[in-house]
Design a protein around this motif. Structure first.
Motif, PDB file in Angstrom:
ATOM      1  N   ASP A   1       1.026  -1.471   0.046  1.00  0.00           N
ATOM      2  CA  ASP A   1       0.211   0.200   0.239  1.00  0.00           C
ATOM      3  C   ASP A   1       0.810   0.887   0.102  1.00  0.00           C
ATOM      4  OD1 ASP A   1      -2.164  -1.770   0.209  1.00  0.00           O
ATOM      5  OD2 ASP A   1      -2.276  -1.193   2.046  1.00  0.00           O
TER       6      ASP A   1
ATOM      7  N   GLN B   1       5.583   0.046  -2.900  1.00  0.00           N
ATOM      8  CA  GLN B   1       5.357  -1.126  -4.138  1.00  0.00           C
ATOM      9  C   GLN B   1       4.401  -0.319  -5.149  1.00  0.00           C
ATOM     10  OE1 GLN B   1       3.427  -4.806  -3.243  1.00  0.00           O
ATOM     11  NE2 GLN B   1       4.613  -5.823  -4.242  1.00  0.00           N
ATOM     12  N   PRO B   2       3.671   0.199  -5.104  1.00  0.00           N
ATOM     13  CA  PRO B   2       2.707   0.841  -6.235  1.00  0.00           C
ATOM     14  C   PRO B   2       4.417   1.901  -7.290  1.00  0.00           C
ATOM     15  CG  PRO B   2       1.526   0.750  -4.646  1.00  0.00           C
ATOM     16  CD  PRO B   2       2.590   0.234  -3.726  1.00  0.00           C
TER      17      PRO B   2
ATOM     18  N   THR C   1       6.755  -0.307  -8.692  1.00  0.00           N
ATOM     19  CA  THR C   1       6.167  -0.735  -9.777  1.00  0.00           C
ATOM     20  C   THR C   1       5.829   0.080 -11.096  1.00  0.00           C
ATOM     21  OG1 THR C   1       4.393  -1.702  -9.087  1.00  0.00           O
ATOM     22  CG2 THR C   1       6.005  -3.519  -8.422  1.00  0.00           C
ATOM     23  N   GLY C   2       5.100   1.147 -11.168  1.00  0.00           N
ATOM     24  CA  GLY C   2       4.268   2.179 -11.881  1.00  0.00           C
ATOM     25  C   GLY C   2       2.863   2.207 -12.227  1.00  0.00           C
ATOM     26  N   GLU C   3       2.557   1.439 -10.454  1.00  0.00           N
ATOM     27  CA  GLU C   3       1.045   1.899 -10.547  1.00  0.00           C
ATOM     28  C   GLU C   3       0.399   2.506 -10.429  1.00  0.00           C
ATOM     29  OE1 GLU C   3      -1.040  -1.006  -8.238  1.00  0.00           O
ATOM     30  OE2 GLU C   3       0.849  -2.572  -9.139  1.00  0.00           O
ATOM     31  N   ARG C   4       1.296   4.134  -9.873  1.00  0.00           N
ATOM     32  CA  ARG C   4       1.192   5.070  -9.463  1.00  0.00           C
ATOM     33  C   ARG C   4       2.580   6.010  -9.145  1.00  0.00           C
ATOM     34  NH1 ARG C   4       1.003   6.155  -3.802  1.00  0.00           N
ATOM     35  NH2 ARG C   4       0.509   4.298  -2.361  1.00  0.00           N
TER      36      ARG C   4
ATOM     37  N   TYR D   1      14.366   1.311 -11.127  1.00  0.00           N
ATOM     38  CA  TYR D   1      13.697   2.792 -10.223  1.00  0.00           C
ATOM     39  C   TYR D   1      14.220   3.904  -9.809  1.00  0.00           C
ATOM     40  CZ  TYR D   1      10.154   4.942  -7.586  1.00  0.00           C
ATOM     41  OH  TYR D   1       9.316   5.731  -7.105  1.00  0.00           O
TER      42      TYR D   1
END
Length: 162
Positions: free
Chosen positions: A14, A17-18, A21-24, A47
């Motif tokens: 939460d 990690q996001p 990983t490029g989720e946000r 990263y």
């Protein structure tokens, strides 16, 4: 639940990690700082390179940073100060202390990191060591041959100064 290495006390899934990983994208300079520390701890070196300001990126730095960081056991991140770097800012600084171990010996990495925001993305631009803090004695100096301040009647060098 795996806690995030950045010290936020949140779950890794939460927290950082996001971002890794490029989720946000990081919303603040501090969030980017925390995620970059976590990337070191998790060995996510791409990263770290990708979140470095484009004009500051060099392939040698990518390789050197990865080689350096792989040898370290990252222990803890302490955010000491944040100046600007909010969601509505375009620049900001984060003063931090990153603790790590190398070959069983403890080290501290203390830095003032500069961040810039372009096209709604935060980037690490540069880092400087903080200015050294001079310690000023507030009381009188006790000489080696002065009476010990503990009241024993002995010279300082033979008592508490031994």
């Amino acid at each position: 639940m795996e806690l995030c290495p950045c010290g936020s006390e949140k779950a890794y899934a939460d927290c950082c990690q996001p971002l890794i990983t490029g989720e946000r994208a990081a919303e603040t300079a501090e969030a980017l700082m925390r995620s970059r520390y976590t990337a070191h701890a998790k060995r996510e070196f791409d990263y770290i390179f990708d979140t470095t300001y484009p004009d500051s990126r060099q392939e040698e730095d990518r390789k050197g940073t990865a080689a350096w960081s792989r040898k370290l056991d990252w222990q803890r991140l302490e955010i000491r100060d944040v100046a600007a770097g909010g969601a509505d800012d375009t620049t900001g600084t984060v003063t931090f202390l990153a603790r790590y171990r190398k070959n069983g010996k403890a080290f501290d990495h203390h830095e003032i990191a500069e961040f810039v925001k372009e096209d709604d993305r935060w980037y690490f631009k540069d880092g400087q060591p903080p200015a050294p803090v001079q310690v000023v004695r507030t009381g009188p100096k006790v000489g080696r041959n002065d009476p010990c301040s503990c009241g024993s009647g002995k010279k300082y060098k033979k008592c508490c100064g031994a």
